[in-house]
Scaffold this motif. Structure first.
Motif, PDB file in Angstrom:
ATOM      1  N   GLU A 160      28.256   1.635  24.447  1.00 26.71           N
ATOM      2  CA  GLU A 160      26.998   1.048  23.981  1.00 26.71           C
ATOM      3  C   GLU A 160      26.910   1.098  22.455  1.00 26.71           C
ATOM      4  O   GLU A 160      26.453   0.158  21.810  1.00 26.71           O
ATOM      5  N   ARG A 161      27.337   2.207  21.871  1.00 28.62           N
ATOM      6  CA  ARG A 161      27.328   2.316  20.418  1.00 28.62           C
ATOM      7  C   ARG A 161      28.216   1.241  19.787  1.00 28.62           C
ATOM      8  O   ARG A 161      27.820   0.580  18.830  1.00 28.62           O
ATOM      9  N   ALA A 162      29.403   1.070  20.347  1.00 24.09           N
ATOM     10  CA  ALA A 162      30.315   0.062  19.820  1.00 24.09           C
ATOM     11  C   ALA A 162      29.718  -1.342  19.933  1.00 24.09           C
ATOM     12  O   ALA A 162      29.866  -2.169  19.028  1.00 24.09           O
ATOM     13  N   ARG A 163      29.026  -1.595  21.041  1.00 29.27           N
ATOM     14  CA  ARG A 163      28.455  -2.936  21.241  1.00 29.27           C
ATOM     15  C   ARG A 163      27.367  -3.250  20.230  1.00 29.27           C
ATOM     16  O   ARG A 163      27.355  -4.337  19.642  1.00 29.27           O
ATOM     17  N   VAL A 164      26.436  -2.324  20.003  1.00 34.51           N
ATOM     18  CA  VAL A 164      25.349  -2.613  19.071  1.00 34.51           C
ATOM     19  C   VAL A 164      25.855  -2.614  17.630  1.00 34.51           C
ATOM     20  O   VAL A 164      25.358  -3.388  16.791  1.00 34.51           O
ATOM     21  N   GLU A 165      26.856  -1.788  17.331  1.00 32.06           N
ATOM     22  CA  GLU A 165      27.424  -1.819  15.979  1.00 32.06           C
ATOM     23  C   GLU A 165      28.148  -3.135  15.730  1.00 32.06           C
ATOM     24  O   GLU A 165      28.094  -3.683  14.616  1.00 32.06           O
ATOM     25  N   ALA A 166      28.802  -3.669  16.762  1.00 30.61           N
ATOM     26  CA  ALA A 166      29.463  -4.965  16.630  1.00 30.61           C
ATOM     27  C   ALA A 166      28.457  -6.078  16.383  1.00 30.61           C
ATOM     28  O   ALA A 166      28.781  -7.107  15.764  1.00 30.61           O
ATOM     29  N   ALA A 167      27.213  -5.864  16.838  1.00 31.96           N
ATOM     30  CA  ALA A 167      26.153  -6.855  16.612  1.00 31.96           C
ATOM     31  C   ALA A 167      25.526  -6.706  15.224  1.00 31.96           C
ATOM     32  O   ALA A 167      24.634  -7.477  14.871  1.00 31.96           O
ATOM     33  N   GLY A 168      25.975  -5.699  14.462  1.00 33.07           N
ATOM     34  CA  GLY A 168      25.488  -5.520  13.103  1.00 33.07           C
ATOM     35  C   GLY A 168      24.485  -4.403  12.921  1.00 33.07           C
ATOM     36  O   GLY A 168      23.978  -4.188  11.809  1.00 33.07           O
ATOM     37  N   ALA A 169      24.175  -3.656  13.984  1.00 35.94           N
ATOM     38  CA  ALA A 169      23.197  -2.573  13.887  1.00 35.94           C
ATOM     39  C   ALA A 169      23.846  -1.298  13.357  1.00 35.94           C
ATOM     40  O   ALA A 169      25.052  -1.077  13.514  1.00 35.94           O
ATOM     41  N   THR A 170      23.039  -0.472  12.744  1.00 33.38           N
ATOM     42  CA  THR A 170      23.484   0.851  12.333  1.00 33.38           C
ATOM     43  C   THR A 170      22.900   1.888  13.290  1.00 33.38           C
ATOM     44  O   THR A 170      21.855   1.666  13.904  1.00 33.38           O
ATOM     45  N   ILE A 171      23.573   3.021  13.412  1.00 30.33           N
ATOM     46  CA  ILE A 171      23.113   4.121  14.252  1.00 30.33           C
ATOM     47  C   ILE A 171      22.846   5.316  13.347  1.00 30.33           C
ATOM     48  O   ILE A 171      23.684   5.686  12.525  1.00 30.33           O
ATOM     49  N   SER A 172      21.677   5.908  13.486  1.00 35.04           N
ATOM     50  CA  SER A 172      21.358   7.076  12.660  1.00 35.04           C
ATOM     51  C   SER A 172      20.627   8.116  13.492  1.00 35.04           C
ATOM     52  O   SER A 172      19.964   7.794  14.466  1.00 35.04           O
ATOM     53  N   LYS A 173      20.782   9.375  13.086  1.00 31.73           N
ATOM     54  CA  LYS A 173      20.117  10.476  13.760  1.00 31.73           C
ATOM     55  C   LYS A 173      18.777  10.726  13.090  1.00 31.73           C
ATOM     56  O   LYS A 173      18.695  10.922  11.876  1.00 31.73           O
ATOM     57  N   THR A 174      17.707  10.720  13.877  1.00 29.38           N
ATOM     58  CA  THR A 174      16.371  10.912  13.346  1.00 29.38           C
ATOM     59  C   THR A 174      15.984  12.386  13.379  1.00 29.38           C
ATOM     60  O   THR A 174      16.744  13.229  13.846  1.00 29.38           O
ATOM     61  N   MET A 175      14.790  12.703  12.905  1.00 22.85           N
ATOM     62  CA  MET A 175      14.387  14.096  12.744  1.00 22.85           C
ATOM     63  C   MET A 175      14.348  14.875  14.059  1.00 22.85           C
ATOM     64  O   MET A 175      14.449  16.100  14.068  1.00 22.85           O
ATOM     65  N   ASP A 176      14.202  14.160  15.178  1.00 24.36           N
ATOM     66  CA  ASP A 176      14.184  14.836  16.472  1.00 24.36           C
ATOM     67  C   ASP A 176      15.587  15.109  17.007  1.00 24.36           C
ATOM     68  O   ASP A 176      15.757  15.599  18.121  1.00 24.36           O
TER      69      ASP A 176
END
Length: 290
Positions: A160-176
C-alpha cells in the motif's frame, strides 16, 4: 427486506433458514454527537450481510454506505448474474464511493468499509481500510483460533505504501506515532474523502473467499475501536464464555473494549455460520447509533 430476499434468490439459497446475526455499537469516550461508525446487520433466508463503516471527518459517507449497500449489491447481481457474488461485492465499493461523491449530500467526509456476505457454504469478505473481520474456528480436537480474513490498508503495509507513493503521495509519521498519507490520513483505501483522492486513495477493496466447513463457527467484524485494545486471546475468551447469542456476544465484546479504555467509536457485528445455541432466528435488521 425485499432486496435481501432478492439476494437470497440470486444466490440460490432462498430455501434455507436465515443465519443468526447481531450487533452493538458505541460512540465511546467521544460522545454521542461524535458517532461516525455505521453498521449493517441483515439476515434473510440462507444469506447474511454484515458491514462496518468507520467514518472520519464526519458521518455522511458512512451513513450513505449504510443506506445504499444492499441496493447496490442487489443491482450488481441482477445486472450481471453470471459475474458472481464476489465480482458484485467488489464493484459495490466503487459504486458506493462514486454515488456518495456525486450525491447532493456529499461533503469532505470519508469512511473505511468492511463487508461480509455469507451463506451456509461460503463467506465473501471485502475490505477497504482498517476494520477487521475474523473467523472463529474450532477444530475436531477443540483447538480454537481466530483466522484473519482481511488485511488493513495503511501505510504500514509495504504494497500500500508503494502504491500511494507511486501516485505522488508522501508518507510521514505524525505526533501520535502513526504513518499517514500526506501527513493527513492513516488508511490508504476508503470511500469518500474527495479532497484527498490525489494522494492515491482508492475505494477498490481486497477480497477473500472462504469455503465454510464444520469447524467454522462465526464471524466477528469490528471497527478499530475494538481491535486497538482487544487481543485475539481475549476475543476468543468472550466467544467461548458468552451465551450463544450473536447479540450478547457483540455486546460483551463492545463492553470489554470500553472497559479496556478504547477511545474510539466502536462497532461489532457477529454472524453465526452454524447454530451454536438456543435463540430465535434473526430477521432483517439494519441500525445505526447516533
Amino acid at each position: 427486506a425485499d432486496l435481501m430476499r432478492g439476494l437470497s434468490t440470486a444466490l440460490g439459497v432462498a430455501s434455507q433458514r436465515p443465519p443468526r446475526i447481531g450487533w452493538e455499537a458505541s460512540a465511546g469516550r467521544r460522545g454521542a454527537d461524535r458517532m461516525e461508525d455505521r453498521t449493517v446487520a441483515l439476515s434473510t433466508n440462507g444469506v447474511a450481510l454484515a458491514a462496518v463503516f468507520d467514518g472520519h471527518n464526519g458521518d455522511a459517507a458512512a451513513e450513505w454506505c449504510r443506506k445504499h449497500i444492499v441496493r447496490c449489491l442487489h443491482s450488481r447481481m441482477i445486472a450481471q448474474p453470471k459475474a458472481g457474488a464476489a465480482d458484485a461485492l467488489r464493484h459495490v465499493f466503487t459504486d458506493l464511493h462514486e454515488g456518495f461523491v456525486r450525491s447532493t449530500g456529499a461533503d469532505d467526509s470519508g469512511c473505511t468499509a468492511l463487508a461480509a456476505l455469507s451463506t451456509a457454504d461460503d463467506v465473501l469478505v471485502a475490505n477497504a481500510g482498517d476494520c477487521r473481520c475474523v473467523l472463529w474456528r474450532v477444530d475436531a480436537h477443540g483447538e480454537q483460533q481466530l483466522v484473519e480474513l482481511n488485511e488493513e490498508h495503511t501505510s504500514d503495509l509495504p504494497a500500500e505504501r508503494a502504491r500511494v507513493e507511486a501516485a505522488g503521495a508522501t508518507i510521514s509519521k505524525t505526533m501520535d506515532g502513526k504513518l499517514r498519507v500526506g501527513g493527513i490520513i492513516q488508511v490508504t483505501r476508503c470511500i469518500g474523502d474527495a479532497p484527498l483522492r490525489h494522494l492515491g486513495l482508492i475505494s477498490e477493496p481486497s477480497m477473500r473467499h472462504v469455503q465454510v466447513t464444520a469447524e467454522d463457527k462465526a464471524l466477528v467484524l469490528a471497527s478499530d475501536g475494538l481491535w486497538d485494545v482487544m487481543p485475539h486471546a481475549r476475543v476468543l475468551h468472550c466467544l467461548q464464555h458468552t451465551a450463544k447469542s450473536p447479540d450478547l456476544i457483540a455486546k460483551r465484546l463492545l463492553q470489554e473494549a470500553l472497559d479496556r479504555g478504547t477511545n474510539d467509536n466502536t462497532s461489532v457485528v457477529v454472524v453465526f455460520l452454524q447454530e451454536l445455541g438456543p435463540g430465535a432466528v434473526a430477521t432483517s435488521d439494519s441500525r445505526n447509533e447516533n
